[in-house]
Scaffold this motif. Structure first.
Motif, short mmCIF file in Angstrom:
data_model
loop_
_atom_site.label_atom_id
_atom_site.label_comp_id
_atom_site.label_asym_id
_atom_site.label_seq_id
_atom_site.Cartn_x
_atom_site.Cartn_y
_atom_site.Cartn_z
N TRP A 50 0.84 -1.20 0.00
CA TRP A 50 0.00 0.00 0.00
C TRP A 50 0.88 1.25 0.00
N MET A 51 1.96 1.21 0.77
CA MET A 51 2.90 2.33 0.82
C MET A 51 3.49 2.59 -0.56
N ASP A 52 3.86 1.54 -1.26
CA ASP A 52 4.42 1.68 -2.61
C ASP A 52 3.41 2.34 -3.54
N ARG A 58 1.20 9.77 -4.87
CA ARG A 58 1.41 11.08 -4.25
C ARG A 58 2.60 11.83 -4.85
N SER A 59 3.55 11.10 -5.42
CA SER A 59 4.72 11.75 -6.02
C SER A 59 4.53 12.01 -7.50
N GLY A 60 3.34 11.68 -8.02
CA GLY A 60 3.11 11.86 -9.45
C GLY A 60 3.96 10.92 -10.29
N GLY A 61 4.26 9.74 -9.75
CA GLY A 61 5.04 8.76 -10.49
C GLY A 61 6.53 8.93 -10.36
N ALA A 62 6.98 9.88 -9.55
CA ALA A 62 8.42 10.13 -9.43
C ALA A 62 9.11 9.12 -8.53
N LEU A 63 8.37 8.60 -7.53
CA LEU A 63 8.97 7.68 -6.56
C LEU A 63 8.14 6.41 -6.42
N GLY A 64 8.81 5.31 -6.17
CA GLY A 64 8.16 4.05 -5.90
C GLY A 64 9.10 3.15 -5.11
#
Length: 357
Positions: A50-52, A58-64
């Motif tokens: 869920w965090m991933d 929330r980062s607009g696809g910048a972080l995973g």
């Protein structure tokens, strides 16, 4: 007017551009390496997934996250060192497995708190707002992100055990402060891993085990022990998610704010899921699983108080060790107690936050 061929070419170019854009966006996603020593199943694993998903949204696809499960990247006994040294960007860590590291976090295991929401949120607040705790994380080169829990501890046994007299002489699987508590109250504490508990209960090598609802369910311990006594000895709260300090510093200020908010939300999410899971599992056990049912018992007040008091007394050994490391142990414990009171009062006044949704 555009010809049919021209329109087809334009559409083709547009579709190609769309796929190219999507591919470029995927390529630009920074996937942080996450090491978890547990299996890819259960409530805790669900919270990490869920965090991933939330991090990407929330980062607009910048972080995973790029999660490695099991002991493949880091094990439970080297996770703090590993994430501090940059082997992983984030990791699930348990300070009790690495003595002397993140000692401030272990203050949350001194008290016996049975409610997931109260325990987890009090711990989260202390770890994120107490200067001494923050400095302790910084010494190990990590940043605190979120908290985990085992849920409250009860007693699963082959035969009913509801009084100190019935506990006397029994062999109980228990570790840490729980084990010391059972020893102080006449039982013989036996240390073993959860995968071995089933066989030990089945053969009578042990008479019972200090257990959590999800462990009873996932390891099918209900097949070999049919008595569950409520003792509410509390949770293991000194564990959760940390991030490598250099990885944290490499994030933008906006991403750091997002991660701080997400860490709190993950903690609250897991508190809800652990509470709901415990409730659902207990109902399943009452109704019966494959013909196996659990008989529930309430430990008498004398036994419950003796076990809880002894566990807290054992937990206070943390105090001197923390002082020896230069921590303001008394201040940490007082601040934790204050946070526990705050969330207990909040729960009594407003109920669980997820119940309002």
């Amino acid at each position: 007017m555009m010809s049919r061929i021209s329109r087809f070419a334009a559409v083709t170019v547009s579709v190609a551009a769309l796929f190219a854009g999507a591919t470029l966006a995927e390529a630009q996603t920074r996937e942080l390496r996450y090491a978890d020593f547990g299996p890819d199943r259960g409530t805790r694993a669900e919270a990490i997934k869920w965090m991933d998903a939330q991090m990407r949204e929330r980062s607009g696809g910048a972080l995973g996250l790029d999660v490695t499960w099991g002991d493949t990247l880091l094990g439970a006994k080297n996770a703090i060192d590993g994430v501090g040294n940059g082997v992983a960007d984030l990791a699930s860590v348990v300070p009790v497995y690495e003595p002397g590291k993140l000692t401030a976090w272990r203050v949350s295991d001194v008290r016996q708190i049975a409610d997931e929401y109260v325990g987890m949120m009090a711990t989260y607040e202390l770890m994120t707002q107490n200067e001494g705790a923050s400095a302790n994380f910084a010494e190990q080169g990590v940043q605190y992100i979120a908290n985990f829990t085992t849920g409250p501890t009860q007693l699963l046994s082959r035969e009913p055990i509801t009084t100190l007299a019935e506990l006397d002489g029994k062999k109980i699987r228990a570790t840490g402060n729980f084990g010391k508590s059972f020893e102080a109250n006449g039982a013989a504490a036996v240390s073993m891993s959860q995968p071995d508990v089933y066989q030990a209960l089945s053969t009578g090598t042990i008479d019972g085990t200090a257990a959590y609802a999800y462990v009873i369910d996932s390891y099918k311990q209900y097949e070999v022990a049919s008595n569950l006594t409520t003792i509410d000895m509390g949770q293991n709260l000194g564990w959760g998610i940390v991030m490598n300090a250099r990885s944290w510093s490499s994030l933008t200020p906006e991403q750091q704010t997002m991660m701080t908010e997400l860490g709190r939300d993950v903690t609250l999410y897991l508190a809800q899921k652990m509470y709901e899971s415990r409730t659902e599992i207990m109902q399943k056990l009452r109704e019966g699983i494959d013909g196996n049912t659990i008989a529930e018992h309430e430990g008498d007040e004398g036994m419950k108080k003796a076990l809880i008091d002894s566990a807290e007394e054992a937990g206070m050994s943390w105090l001197q060790g923390a002082k020896d490391q230069g921590l303001d142990a008394d201040g940490l414990l007082a601040a934790f107690d204050e946070a526990v009171v705050k969330y207990k009062n909040d729960l009594e006044a407003q109920g669980y936050p997820w119940a309002k949704q």
